[in-house]
Design an enzyme around this catalytic site. Structure first.
Site, mmCIF file in Angstrom:
data_model
loop_
_atom_site.group_PDB
_atom_site.id
_atom_site.type_symbol
_atom_site.label_atom_id
_atom_site.label_comp_id
_atom_site.label_asym_id
_atom_site.label_seq_id
_atom_site.Cartn_x
_atom_site.Cartn_y
_atom_site.Cartn_z
ATOM 1 N N GLU A 211 -2.590 -1.644 -3.153
ATOM 2 C CA GLU A 211 -3.678 -0.851 -2.588
ATOM 3 C C GLU A 211 -3.322 0.628 -2.603
ATOM 4 O O GLU A 211 -2.142 0.995 -2.516
ATOM 5 C CB GLU A 211 -3.936 -1.250 -1.139
ATOM 6 C CG GLU A 211 -4.313 -2.698 -0.930
ATOM 7 C CD GLU A 211 -4.552 -3.014 0.537
ATOM 8 O OE1 GLU A 211 -5.198 -4.052 0.807
ATOM 9 O OE2 GLU A 211 -4.097 -2.248 1.413
ATOM 10 N N ARG B 60 2.024 4.980 -0.252
ATOM 11 C CA ARG B 60 1.380 6.270 -0.063
ATOM 12 C C ARG B 60 2.239 7.356 -0.692
ATOM 13 O O ARG B 60 3.433 7.157 -0.924
ATOM 14 C CB ARG B 60 1.136 6.515 1.423
ATOM 15 C CG ARG B 60 -0.004 5.645 1.977
ATOM 16 C CD ARG B 60 -0.315 5.964 3.427
ATOM 17 N NE ARG B 60 -1.588 5.396 3.834
ATOM 18 C CZ ARG B 60 -1.783 4.141 4.232
ATOM 19 N NH1 ARG B 60 -0.760 3.311 4.264
ATOM 20 N NH2 ARG B 60 -2.978 3.707 4.588
ATOM 21 N N HIS C 70 -7.916 -5.526 7.440
ATOM 22 C CA HIS C 70 -7.684 -4.483 8.440
ATOM 23 C C HIS C 70 -7.929 -5.038 9.844
ATOM 24 O O HIS C 70 -9.053 -5.327 10.221
ATOM 25 C CB HIS C 70 -8.540 -3.235 8.228
ATOM 26 C CG HIS C 70 -7.894 -2.007 8.817
ATOM 27 N ND1 HIS C 70 -7.081 -1.166 8.075
ATOM 28 C CD2 HIS C 70 -7.896 -1.502 10.057
ATOM 29 C CE1 HIS C 70 -6.638 -0.185 8.847
ATOM 30 N NE2 HIS C 70 -7.113 -0.379 10.057
ATOM 31 N N ASP C 71 -6.840 -5.194 10.586
ATOM 32 C CA ASP C 71 -6.846 -5.663 11.968
ATOM 33 C C ASP C 71 -7.272 -7.118 12.127
ATOM 34 O O ASP C 71 -7.576 -7.560 13.237
ATOM 35 C CB ASP C 71 -7.707 -4.763 12.868
ATOM 36 C CG ASP C 71 -7.045 -3.420 13.133
ATOM 37 O OD1 ASP C 71 -5.857 -3.251 12.775
ATOM 38 O OD2 ASP C 71 -7.720 -2.519 13.668
ATOM 39 N N GLY D 114 -1.304 -7.656 7.440
ATOM 40 C CA GLY D 114 0.050 -7.134 7.553
ATOM 41 C C GLY D 114 0.483 -6.880 8.981
ATOM 42 O O GLY D 114 1.319 -7.599 9.527
ATOM 43 N N HIS D 115 -0.104 -5.868 9.606
ATOM 44 C CA HIS D 115 0.367 -5.425 10.916
ATOM 45 C C HIS D 115 0.358 -6.561 11.937
ATOM 46 O O HIS D 115 1.371 -6.819 12.605
ATOM 47 C CB HIS D 115 -0.486 -4.262 11.412
ATOM 48 C CG HIS D 115 -0.036 -3.717 12.728
ATOM 49 N ND1 HIS D 115 0.976 -2.792 12.847
ATOM 50 C CD2 HIS D 115 -0.446 -3.981 14.001
ATOM 51 C CE1 HIS D 115 1.169 -2.501 14.113
ATOM 52 N NE2 HIS D 115 0.317 -3.209 14.840
ATOM 53 N N HIS E 236 0.863 -1.187 0.000
ATOM 54 C CA HIS E 236 0.000 0.000 0.000
ATOM 55 C C HIS E 236 0.900 1.239 0.000
ATOM 56 O O HIS E 236 1.133 1.848 1.038
ATOM 57 C CB HIS E 236 -0.913 -0.007 1.226
ATOM 58 C CG HIS E 236 -1.969 1.048 1.206
ATOM 59 N ND1 HIS E 236 -3.225 0.851 1.748
ATOM 60 C CD2 HIS E 236 -1.976 2.313 0.730
ATOM 61 C CE1 HIS E 236 -3.950 1.952 1.605
ATOM 62 N NE2 HIS E 236 -3.188 2.854 0.988
#
Length: 238
Positions: free
Chosen positions: A70, A45, A190-191, A213-214, A43
């Protein structure tokens, strides 16, 4: 079968913190695939604070599974995606200064814009996905844009699940059912974590892909990357 796509942004964050090339994101992507990952997600940015545009180019010849890029479809991002031609582009309406993605598209308000963007990517044989909240009107709006898939924004589910509220899955299950009826492919991200992924997957019909990811990187600090990837694969295929 639900595919596991490993988001490697955090590897780039770690690399950038020292100004060198350790850890190397291309090497990590190759290893993640060797360990069983069925896709690689990045992703980038505009400020390139983690993944750099050049990383996207460097990864292209090394990602032999699914390659998902993304981002917010600003001009520089669109040009990058059209140049690299990944398997999939996931459109995310994140602000320039956003720490992380925090909302899905208003697919009704931004319909005309999304239609044009999606058409441009699809003409280059790039599969499209739209990041959306679990809202039935937004799912219907996504269908009207011509997108191939949606990606359900799962932060709300993850937070509520951590509090013991398993009913938080309901709007996601309902959204998935509608997406299936409309012929939209379903991704999610996400999460999502080892704690909540199995329950989510078991309640979302025809979930095609999760991007993680995280949590995966954080869990790997204790359990090891290869082991964690195998643990996710086991939960996704249970």
């Amino acid at each position: 079968m639900t595919k596991l796509s490993v988001n490697i942004n955090k590897i780039a964050t770690l690399r950038n913190s020292r100004g060198g090339d350790v850890p190397n994101v291309v090497t990590f992507a190759k290893d993640a695939q060797r360990f069983g990952a069925e896709g690689i997600t990045i992703h980038p940015r505009p400020d390139e604070r983690h993944i750099r545009y050049q990383d996207a180019r460097d990864l292209k010849p090394e990602v032999y599974t699914e390659y998902n890029i993304e981002g917010n479809p600003i001009e520089s991002f669109m040009n990058l995606v059209l140049e690299v031609k990944p398997t999939q582009v996931t459109l995310v309406p994140d602000a320039v200064d956003a720490i992380t993605s925090n909302a899905g598209w208003d697919t009704i308000k931004h319909k005309d814009f999304l239609v044009d963007v999606i058409k441009e990517f699809q003409q280059k044989d790039i599969r499209t996905s739209i990041f959306v909240d679990p809202d039935l009107k937004q799912i219907e709006g996504a269908k009207a844009t011509g997108t191939d898939r949606i990606e359900l924004y799962t932060e709300g589910y993850a937070h509520q699940y951590s509090l013991g509220n398993k009913a938080a899955i309901n709007p996601y299950a309902e959204s998935a059912e509608l997406a299936n009826e409309l012929g939209l492919g379903i991704n999610a991200g996400h999460d999502l974590s080892l704690d909540n992924i199995e329950f989510f997957k078991n309640n979302i019909p025809n979930l095609l892909e999760v991007s993680i990811g995280h949590a995966l990187i954080a869990e790997s600090l204790y359990l090891g990357v290869e082991n964690v990837i195998q643990m996710y694969l086991s939960k996704l295929k249970s």
